[in-house]
Scaffold this motif. Structure first.
Motif, PDB file in Angstrom:
ATOM      1  N   LYS A 208      -8.738 -40.205 -33.582  1.00 45.10           N
ATOM      2  CA  LYS A 208      -7.535 -40.974 -33.870  1.00 45.10           C
ATOM      3  C   LYS A 208      -6.281 -40.287 -33.328  1.00 45.10           C
ATOM      4  O   LYS A 208      -5.350 -40.944 -32.850  1.00 45.10           O
ATOM      5  CB  LYS A 208      -7.394 -41.181 -35.378  1.00 45.10           C
ATOM      6  N   LEU A 209      -6.238 -38.971 -33.414  1.00 42.90           N
ATOM      7  CA  LEU A 209      -5.028 -38.242 -33.063  1.00 42.90           C
ATOM      8  C   LEU A 209      -4.935 -37.887 -31.584  1.00 42.90           C
ATOM      9  O   LEU A 209      -3.828 -37.723 -31.054  1.00 42.90           O
ATOM     10  CB  LEU A 209      -4.941 -36.950 -33.893  1.00 42.90           C
ATOM     11  N   ALA A 210      -6.054 -37.734 -30.912  1.00 39.05           N
ATOM     12  CA  ALA A 210      -6.028 -37.324 -29.506  1.00 39.05           C
ATOM     13  C   ALA A 210      -5.353 -38.394 -28.653  1.00 39.05           C
ATOM     14  O   ALA A 210      -5.609 -39.586 -28.839  1.00 39.05           O
ATOM     15  CB  ALA A 210      -7.443 -37.070 -29.001  1.00 39.05           C
ATOM     16  N   PRO A 211      -4.500 -38.008 -27.712  1.00 43.32           N
ATOM     17  CA  PRO A 211      -3.869 -38.996 -26.830  1.00 43.32           C
ATOM     18  C   PRO A 211      -4.914 -39.719 -25.993  1.00 43.32           C
ATOM     19  O   PRO A 211      -6.052 -39.239 -25.834  1.00 43.32           O
ATOM     20  CB  PRO A 211      -2.949 -38.139 -25.940  1.00 43.32           C
ATOM     21  N   ALA A 212      -4.545 -40.867 -25.459  1.00 46.74           N
ATOM     22  CA  ALA A 212      -5.456 -41.621 -24.600  1.00 46.74           C
ATOM     23  C   ALA A 212      -5.917 -40.745 -23.447  1.00 46.74           C
ATOM     24  O   ALA A 212      -5.106 -40.106 -22.775  1.00 46.74           O
ATOM     25  CB  ALA A 212      -4.753 -42.872 -24.060  1.00 46.74           C
ATOM     26  N   GLY A 213      -7.217 -40.699 -23.243  1.00 41.79           N
ATOM     27  CA  GLY A 213      -7.786 -39.921 -22.154  1.00 41.79           C
ATOM     28  C   GLY A 213      -7.941 -38.441 -22.430  1.00 41.79           C
ATOM     29  O   GLY A 213      -8.417 -37.701 -21.571  1.00 41.79           O
TER      30      GLY A 213
ATOM     31  N   GLN B 235      -5.320 -30.952 -19.120  1.00 43.15           N
ATOM     32  CA  GLN B 235      -4.813 -31.351 -20.437  1.00 43.15           C
ATOM     33  C   GLN B 235      -4.966 -30.255 -21.486  1.00 43.15           C
ATOM     34  O   GLN B 235      -4.567 -30.441 -22.640  1.00 43.15           O
ATOM     35  CB  GLN B 235      -5.550 -32.600 -20.917  1.00 43.15           C
ATOM     36  N   LEU B 236      -5.510 -29.125 -21.089  1.00 44.42           N
ATOM     37  CA  LEU B 236      -5.846 -28.085 -22.059  1.00 44.42           C
ATOM     38  C   LEU B 236      -4.603 -27.544 -22.755  1.00 44.42           C
ATOM     39  O   LEU B 236      -4.552 -27.444 -23.988  1.00 44.42           O
ATOM     40  CB  LEU B 236      -6.600 -26.962 -21.355  1.00 44.42           C
ATOM     41  N   ARG B 237      -3.570 -27.216 -21.981  1.00 44.71           N
ATOM     42  CA  ARG B 237      -2.369 -26.618 -22.582  1.00 44.71           C
ATOM     43  C   ARG B 237      -1.684 -27.593 -23.534  1.00 44.71           C
ATOM     44  O   ARG B 237      -1.308 -27.206 -24.650  1.00 44.71           O
ATOM     45  CB  ARG B 237      -1.397 -26.183 -21.491  1.00 44.71           C
ATOM     46  N   SER B 238      -1.510 -28.830 -23.102  1.00 43.66           N
ATOM     47  CA  SER B 238      -0.823 -29.802 -23.964  1.00 43.66           C
ATOM     48  C   SER B 238      -1.618 -30.064 -25.240  1.00 43.66           C
ATOM     49  O   SER B 238      -1.038 -30.273 -26.314  1.00 43.66           O
ATOM     50  CB  SER B 238      -0.593 -31.113 -23.201  1.00 43.66           C
TER      51      SER B 238
ATOM     52  N   ILE C 274     -12.217 -28.257 -27.636  1.00 40.71           N
ATOM     53  CA  ILE C 274     -11.553 -27.213 -28.412  1.00 40.71           C
ATOM     54  C   ILE C 274     -12.053 -27.220 -29.853  1.00 40.71           C
ATOM     55  O   ILE C 274     -12.289 -26.165 -30.466  1.00 40.71           O
ATOM     56  CB  ILE C 274     -10.025 -27.414 -28.366  1.00 40.71           C
ATOM     57  N   TYR C 275     -12.228 -28.399 -30.395  1.00 46.45           N
ATOM     58  CA  TYR C 275     -12.733 -28.574 -31.757  1.00 46.45           C
ATOM     59  C   TYR C 275     -14.124 -27.949 -31.901  1.00 46.45           C
ATOM     60  O   TYR C 275     -14.394 -27.209 -32.862  1.00 46.45           O
ATOM     61  CB  TYR C 275     -12.755 -30.070 -32.046  1.00 46.45           C
ATOM     62  N   SER C 276     -15.012 -28.206 -30.949  1.00 52.02           N
ATOM     63  CA  SER C 276     -16.373 -27.663 -31.015  1.00 52.02           C
ATOM     64  C   SER C 276     -16.371 -26.150 -30.900  1.00 52.02           C
ATOM     65  O   SER C 276     -17.132 -25.455 -31.584  1.00 52.02           O
ATOM     66  CB  SER C 276     -17.241 -28.279 -29.922  1.00 52.02           C
ATOM     67  N   THR C 277     -15.516 -25.618 -30.022  1.00 50.55           N
ATOM     68  CA  THR C 277     -15.407 -24.165 -29.892  1.00 50.55           C
ATOM     69  C   THR C 277     -14.953 -23.552 -31.214  1.00 50.55           C
ATOM     70  O   THR C 277     -15.467 -22.509 -31.646  1.00 50.55           O
ATOM     71  CB  THR C 277     -14.433 -23.804 -28.767  1.00 50.55           C
ATOM     72  N   SER C 278     -13.993 -24.191 -31.877  1.00 52.47           N
ATOM     73  CA  SER C 278     -13.526 -23.710 -33.183  1.00 52.47           C
ATOM     74  C   SER C 278     -14.654 -23.726 -34.205  1.00 52.47           C
ATOM     75  O   SER C 278     -14.788 -22.813 -35.029  1.00 52.47           O
ATOM     76  CB  SER C 278     -12.363 -24.582 -33.675  1.00 52.47           C
TER      77      SER C 278
ATOM     78  N   THR D 166      -1.169 -27.273 -27.849  1.00 52.20           N
ATOM     79  CA  THR D 166       0.156 -27.165 -28.469  1.00 52.20           C
ATOM     80  C   THR D 166       0.412 -28.268 -29.494  1.00 52.20           C
ATOM     81  O   THR D 166       1.506 -28.335 -30.052  1.00 52.20           O
ATOM     82  CB  THR D 166       1.260 -27.198 -27.395  1.00 52.20           C
ATOM     83  N   ARG D 167      -0.567 -29.116 -29.735  1.00 58.06           N
ATOM     84  CA  ARG D 167      -0.416 -30.185 -30.716  1.00 58.06           C
ATOM     85  C   ARG D 167      -0.748 -29.652 -32.104  1.00 58.06           C
ATOM     86  O   ARG D 167      -1.914 -29.326 -32.406  1.00 58.06           O
ATOM     87  CB  ARG D 167      -1.347 -31.353 -30.368  1.00 58.06           C
ATOM     88  N   SER D 168       0.247 -29.576 -32.982  1.00 58.32           N
ATOM     89  CA  SER D 168       0.022 -28.994 -34.312  1.00 58.32           C
ATOM     90  C   SER D 168      -0.959 -29.829 -35.134  1.00 58.32           C
ATOM     91  O   SER D 168      -1.734 -29.279 -35.935  1.00 58.32           O
ATOM     92  CB  SER D 168       1.351 -28.855 -35.062  1.00 58.32           C
ATOM     93  N   ASP D 169      -0.938 -31.162 -34.959  1.00 55.88           N
ATOM     94  CA  ASP D 169      -1.860 -31.986 -35.741  1.00 55.88           C
ATOM     95  C   ASP D 169      -3.303 -31.730 -35.344  1.00 55.88           C
ATOM     96  O   ASP D 169      -4.196 -31.634 -36.192  1.00 55.88           O
ATOM     97  CB  ASP D 169      -1.509 -33.472 -35.591  1.00 55.88           C
ATOM     98  N   LEU D 170      -3.555 -31.572 -34.034  1.00 50.00           N
ATOM     99  CA  LEU D 170      -4.910 -31.265 -33.588  1.00 50.00           C
ATOM    100  C   LEU D 170      -5.313 -29.847 -33.980  1.00 50.00           C
ATOM    101  O   LEU D 170      -6.473 -29.604 -34.342  1.00 50.00           O
ATOM    102  CB  LEU D 170      -5.019 -31.453 -32.079  1.00 50.00           C
ATOM    103  N   LEU D 171      -4.373 -28.912 -33.933  1.00 53.31           N
ATOM    104  CA  LEU D 171      -4.687 -27.534 -34.312  1.00 53.31           C
ATOM    105  C   LEU D 171      -5.063 -27.443 -35.793  1.00 53.31           C
ATOM    106  O   LEU D 171      -5.923 -26.640 -36.168  1.00 53.31           O
ATOM    107  CB  LEU D 171      -3.501 -26.616 -34.008  1.00 53.31           C
TER     108      LEU D 171
END
Length: 476
Positions: free
Chosen positions: A344-349, A219-222, A357-361, A225-230
């Motif tokens: 809230k924004l992350a897809p199910a699972g 699921q890393l690539r998808s 990714i958030y923690s690395t940032s 590529t999510r602008s809201d999560l980025l």
């Protein structure tokens, strides 16, 4: 996975009473929350004191002091995902213990340091014990799906408490025992954490992947590529960059207004306590009244203004303390709501991958914040640190300005058990047909279904009927 294998899984209902914590779960949550908190306490205690006390170290410059402050973030960012993956292979406790040993070694190196270079090495070693992911995975191994959200919330609360305590305890220890005393204290805390790990935390009954906690490489690539999560990744990056840069200058600013190093802990105590009181109503507005975007944008705008005023007007005692209070209200509010927005924004699972990714940032922001704050202080003075971070906050505000308001969805994890039954697609369709269920991912190999639900629209009775109509036995 083959459809044949997928067909062998059924949902089973979980009675309400099973949401009570089992004795082993209580031990695991208490032990791991304490372990996580003491480790973060050791990392945070240095923030309010390192810039002041590093002046006695050979070779110290503002740039190198900033590097020492943020150095742990670089090794954390690089190693946290590999350590999490390693824990899947060789065991959680082994990896956590190894990380704590690295943290102890780093603390001992820094405690005996006589040069700023040795402090930097010690901080890098402290950060190399990047076991946050392994701790969360062990907690997931130790808890059932229906209590896991509460368990994770306990960890989050422990981090906030650790940060507040560190702001107070760090200056008090440093005023009595110097900077080396702070690192000796962190080493003792880490040794106690090892004892807690082996004596209090029970052995995990299983070692499995948990997509609500751990990274899923598929699921890393998808996710990237999510602008809201980025946007949220950039937000936590910016928030911790600003925090780390600010602590290059804040201790000196407090000294300039007549608050000596040995008294600064009491200032942080008062400010952090009041900041928490002011933050709570804002969290309620954001969550309960679904004003998350407005609260988010307003808080970043307020932080931009506060940093600008710290650079221009923060030279009088009460003005500085008032601005410091406003800064920590904004910081604590963002620190509390950003993970909620990711959820809230992350897809199910995909929550675990998004949080990785958030923690690395976050850790990269801490590293670059120390470097940037030190560079600005060395080249232009301490006022430039606040003005530079105000500029970054303005850029941050522009990045998030056009983001859509996050939908107020909650994550649910429902257990599955291996039985003959409906096809995977049928199982997913039955969940998706329930009003209020917005997203579904069934993962037979984990024996769980991940749901994203709108609690205001959720037809709980219909969801219960889907669960009840499919179970073959009931249990915890």
């Amino acid at each position: 996975m083959s459809r044949r294998f997928a067909n062998r899984f059924h949902l089973y209902a979980i009675p309400l009473m099973s949401s009570r914590l089992l004795a082993t779960e209580r031990r695991a949550i208490t032990g791991l929350a304490g372990l996580y908190a003491t480790r973060m306490l050791g990392l945070f205690m240095v923030l309010p004191v390192l810039a002041l006390y590093a002046e006695d170290l050979a070779g110290a410059t503002p740039l190198l002091v900033g590097l020492a402050l943020g150095a742990y973030g670089l090794t954390q960012a690089v190693l946290q995902i590999p350590f999490g993956l390693l824990s899947d292979r060789i065991g959680r406790k082994v990896v956590i213990a190894g990380g704590l040993v690295l943290f102890i070694v780093g603390s001992l190196v820094a405690a005996q340091a006589t040069t700023i270079g040795e402090i930097i090495v010690g901080r890098c070693l402290q950060g190399s014990g990047a076991v946050a992911g392994a701790i969360m995975a062990l907690l997931a191994d130790q808890t059932r799906e229906q209590v896991r959200t509460a368990a994770m919330a306990t960890i989050g609360l422990s981090i906030g408490v650790a940060f507040a305590i560190a702001m107070v305890v760090g200056p008090l220890i440093a005023s009595s025992f110097g900077l080396s005393g702070v690192f000796w204290f962190t080493a003792v805390l880490a040794i106690l954490s090892l004892v807690v790990l082996w004596r209090l935390v029970p052995a995990a009954p299983r070692r499995a992947q948990h997509r609500d906690v751990g990274l899923d490489r598929s699921q890393l690539r998808s996710t990237l590529t999510r602008s809201d999560l980025l946007r949220l990744d950039f937000s936590i990056f910016s928030l911790h960059l600003i925090l780390m840069a600010a602590f290059v200058a804040l201790p000196f600013r407090l000294v300039d207004v007549g608050i000596e190093a040995e008294h600064q802990g009491w200032v942080y105590l008062a400010v952090m306590g009041m900041a928490f009181v002011f933050m709570v109503p804002l969290v309620i507005v954001a969550e309960k009244y679904r004003r998350m975007k407005v609260t988010f944008l307003g808080t970043v705008a307020a932080m931009t203004l506060v940093l600008l005023l710290l650079g221009e007007l923060g030279h009088q005692r009460w003005v500085l303390i008032g601005l410091l209070l406003a800064f920590f209200v904004a910081f604590n509010l963002l620190e509390a709501t950003l993970p909620s927005m990711i959820s809230k924004l992350a897809p199910a699972g995909a929550k675990g991958t998004a949080m990785g990714i958030y923690s690395t940032s976050q850790f990269l922001g801490a590293f670059l914040g120390g470097v940037l704050g030190g560079a600005l202080a060395q080249r232009f003075g301490y006022d430039a640190v606040f003005l530079g971070t105000a500029l970054l906050a303005a850029v941050w505000l522009m990045v998030i300005w056009g983001m859509p308001a996050p939908r107020h969805l909650s994550s649910e994890v429902v257990a599955l058990e291996e039985q003959e039954g409906d096809a995977l697609d049928t199982l997913m369709a039955r969940f998706a047909s329930v009003a209020g269920v917005e997203d579904v991912l069934v993962v037979p190999e984990e024996r769980v279904a991940y749901l994203k639900v709108d609690r205001q629209r959720l037809d709980a009775d219909a969801l219960a009927r889907v669960a009840g109509s499919r179970h073959t036995h009931r249990g915890a």
